[in-house]
Design a protein around this motif. Structure first.
Motif, short mmCIF file in Angstrom:
data_model
loop_
_atom_site.label_atom_id
_atom_site.label_comp_id
_atom_site.label_asym_id
_atom_site.label_seq_id
_atom_site.Cartn_x
_atom_site.Cartn_y
_atom_site.Cartn_z
N ASN A 13 0.64 -1.06 -0.06
CA ASN A 13 0.09 -0.10 0.01
C ASN A 13 0.89 1.23 0.03
O ASN A 13 0.55 2.09 -0.80
N ALA A 14 1.96 1.22 0.72
CA ALA A 14 2.83 2.54 0.85
C ALA A 14 3.55 2.83 -0.49
O ALA A 14 3.43 3.98 -0.68
N PHE A 15 4.16 1.76 -1.11
CA PHE A 15 4.94 1.92 -2.13
C PHE A 15 3.98 2.18 -3.35
O PHE A 15 4.39 3.14 -4.13
N LEU A 16 2.99 1.64 -3.64
CA LEU A 16 1.83 2.12 -4.83
C LEU A 16 1.52 3.46 -4.26
O LEU A 16 1.63 4.23 -5.37
N SER A 17 0.99 3.71 -3.32
CA SER A 17 0.62 5.13 -2.98
C SER A 17 1.79 6.12 -3.23
O SER A 17 1.43 7.20 -3.84
N GLY A 18 2.96 5.80 -2.80
CA GLY A 18 4.19 6.44 -2.90
C GLY A 18 4.44 7.01 -4.44
O GLY A 18 4.85 8.10 -4.76
N ILE A 19 4.53 5.89 -5.23
CA ILE A 19 4.47 6.00 -6.68
C ILE A 19 3.77 7.00 -7.28
O ILE A 19 4.04 7.71 -8.05
N ILE A 20 2.58 6.68 -6.96
CA ILE A 20 1.13 7.57 -7.39
C ILE A 20 1.56 9.15 -7.17
O ILE A 20 1.52 9.91 -7.92
N ILE A 21 1.61 9.15 -5.81
CA ILE A 21 1.72 10.40 -5.11
C ILE A 21 3.06 11.29 -5.92
O ILE A 21 3.17 12.58 -6.19
N GLY A 22 4.19 10.46 -6.30
CA GLY A 22 5.38 11.04 -6.70
C GLY A 22 5.07 11.52 -7.97
O GLY A 22 6.00 12.40 -8.64
N VAL A 23 4.11 11.14 -8.73
CA VAL A 23 3.74 11.59 -9.91
C VAL A 23 2.75 12.67 -9.76
O VAL A 23 3.15 14.03 -10.27
N VAL A 133 5.11 4.54 6.92
CA VAL A 133 4.92 3.43 5.76
C VAL A 133 4.07 2.40 6.50
O VAL A 133 3.32 1.90 5.61
N SER A 134 3.99 2.30 7.67
CA SER A 134 3.00 1.25 8.18
C SER A 134 1.68 1.73 8.27
O SER A 134 0.68 0.75 8.51
N ALA A 135 1.34 2.86 8.17
CA ALA A 135 -0.06 3.17 8.58
C ALA A 135 -1.01 3.33 7.15
O ALA A 135 -2.16 3.56 7.11
N VAL A 136 -0.38 3.23 5.98
CA VAL A 136 -1.14 3.40 4.83
C VAL A 136 -2.05 2.10 4.65
O VAL A 136 -1.42 1.00 4.55
N SER A 137 -3.38 2.35 4.74
CA SER A 137 -4.19 0.96 4.60
C SER A 137 -4.54 0.77 2.97
O SER A 137 -4.47 1.79 2.33
N ARG A 138 -5.13 -0.03 2.79
CA ARG A 138 -5.90 -0.47 1.49
C ARG A 138 -6.97 0.47 0.98
O ARG A 138 -6.73 0.94 -0.13
N GLN A 139 -7.46 1.01 1.81
CA GLN A 139 -8.54 1.96 1.66
C GLN A 139 -7.92 3.50 1.26
O GLN A 139 -8.16 4.26 0.48
N ILE A 145 -5.56 6.39 -5.57
CA ILE A 145 -5.93 5.95 -6.87
C ILE A 145 -6.82 6.91 -7.73
O ILE A 145 -6.82 7.56 -8.79
N LEU A 146 -7.97 7.23 -6.62
CA LEU A 146 -9.07 7.81 -7.29
C LEU A 146 -8.70 9.31 -7.47
O LEU A 146 -9.16 9.90 -8.75
N ILE A 147 -8.13 9.89 -6.44
CA ILE A 147 -7.60 11.35 -6.63
C ILE A 147 -6.62 11.45 -7.92
O ILE A 147 -6.83 12.57 -8.52
N ALA A 148 -5.95 10.47 -8.11
CA ALA A 148 -4.84 10.72 -9.21
C ALA A 148 -5.47 10.74 -10.59
O ALA A 148 -5.19 11.37 -11.15
N ILE A 149 -6.61 9.71 -10.70
CA ILE A 149 -7.27 9.82 -11.80
C ILE A 149 -7.94 11.16 -12.12
O ILE A 149 -7.88 11.73 -13.03
N VAL A 150 -8.48 11.87 -11.13
CA VAL A 150 -9.36 13.08 -11.09
C VAL A 150 -7.87 14.12 -11.49
O VAL A 150 -8.30 14.80 -12.50
N VAL A 151 -6.88 14.01 -11.03
CA VAL A 151 -5.89 14.99 -11.23
C VAL A 151 -5.31 14.91 -12.70
O VAL A 151 -5.21 15.93 -13.28
N ILE A 152 -4.97 13.59 -13.08
CA ILE A 152 -4.62 13.59 -14.44
C ILE A 152 -5.50 13.78 -15.53
O ILE A 152 -5.45 14.62 -16.49
N GLY A 153 -6.89 13.43 -15.23
CA GLY A 153 -7.92 13.88 -16.19
C GLY A 153 -7.92 15.39 -16.42
O GLY A 153 -8.34 15.80 -17.39
N PHE A 154 -7.86 16.03 -15.01
CA PHE A 154 -8.28 17.52 -15.09
C PHE A 154 -7.12 18.17 -16.04
O PHE A 154 -7.48 19.06 -16.88
N ILE A 155 -5.96 17.66 -15.70
CA ILE A 155 -4.70 18.41 -16.29
C ILE A 155 -4.56 17.90 -18.08
O ILE A 155 -4.34 18.82 -18.72
N TYR A 156 -5.19 16.74 -18.11
CA TYR A 156 -5.20 16.23 -19.70
C TYR A 156 -6.10 17.07 -20.30
O TYR A 156 -5.81 17.50 -21.54
#
Length: 291
Positions: A13-23, A133-139, A145-156
């Motif tokens: 959860n932490a690394f997938l979230s981090g990779i998305i946030i890094g973008v 690192v340990s506090a990031v849940s699946r939720q 992920i949902l916010i990333a879709i909104v951000v990328i869609g808005f900028i696109y």
């Protein structure tokens, strides 16, 4: 590390979230910096702190809030803060910058009150302040992920409008671009990104991830899109390296990510200085040769 990443869900959860946030954080941060609104990220992060502290306090008083993810109220608070900033900027048209310290101070004040009223959630609050690192849940991951879709869609879909509003607001107005509406949506999305990032980077440090990689990128890039690519590259480097070090050293990931971002910025500044001196030397040498 790879074995641990595959074995533990919280690391995934932490690394997938981090990779998305890094973008998305540096991507949106570039527009924030270009529009000279860098301090808005700080203001909204402190409003998010008030929401988080309020949620943790209410969880001790009301059963409903005990089952509610504090991130939700933090995001809602940041969005509310973004709308209030826009309202105040309209009220103080000749002194628009006043809106930022007003909202920032409000967030700090409310956060301090809720923290003083509450007992027993110090460790939870530290995780929100500086990341964990340990506090990031699946939720939390699904929220990111949902916010990333909104951000990328808005900028696109609104890239040209955002570009025009960032560099030539007068041209954008003449062209019929609805600057006010786009600005409001932009502020809301900024609040969403801050809310999405606070679990990884921490509320007090999230603005750094939105600005420091951009500060490094504009030292090297020759175009706006080049700065965008560099910002994402530097953001991803800082997040991934920061999470790895935080995992092995058992330290807060937010601080590690920010320090790595600072190191990247210093390297970019050093490279730019060396490059400028070499170019100046070449020009001087050519002039001497011509003479």
């Amino acid at each position: 590390m790879i074995q641990a990443l595959l074995s533990f869900e919280f690391l995934q959860n932490a690394f997938l979230s981090g990779i998305i946030i890094g973008v998305i954080a540096p991507l949106l941060g570039l527009f924030i910096v270009v529009r000279r609104l860098a301090l808005i990220a700080d203001a909204l992060s402190h409003v998010a702190l008030a929401g988080i502290a309020g949620s943790l306090y209410l969880s001790q008083q009301v059963l409903f809030f005990a089952a509610l993810n504090p991130v939700y109220l933090g995001i809602a608070s940041a969005v509310t803060g973004s709308l209030l900033i826009e309202k105040l900027r309209g009220t103080y048209r000749d002194f628009e910058e006043l809106a930022i310290p007003i909202i920032l101070s409000t967030g700090i004040g409310l956060g301090a009150i809720f923290i003083s009223l509450s007992k027993g959630f110090g460790s939870d609050l530290i995780g929100y302040l500086f990341g964990s690192v340990s506090a990031v849940s699946r939720q939390d991951l699904w929220i990111v992920i949902l916010i990333a879709i909104v951000v990328i869609g808005f900028i696109y879909f609104f890239y040209n409008e955002l570009f025009a509003l960032s560099f030539d607001p007068d041209y954008a107005k003449v062209s019929g671009i609805h600057g006010r509406a786009i600005q409001i949506v932009f502020m809301i999305i900024t609040a969403l990104v801050i809310g999405a990032s606070m679990r990884i980077v921490g509320i007090l440090l999230v603005s750094s991830l939105m600005t420091i990689p951009v500060a490094a990128a504009i030292q090297l890039a020759k175009s706006f899109k080049g700065a965008m690519l560099y910002s994402i590259l530097f953001g991803e480097t800082a997040v991934i390296a920061g999470l790895v070090l935080a995992f092995y050293l058992d330290i807060a990931p937010g601080g590690t990510i920010v320090i790595i971002s600072i190191v990247i910025l210093l390297l970019a500044l050093a490279w730019k200085t060396v490059k400028d001196k070499l170019n100046a030397f070449d020009v001087k040498g050519e002039r001497s040769y011509d003479a």
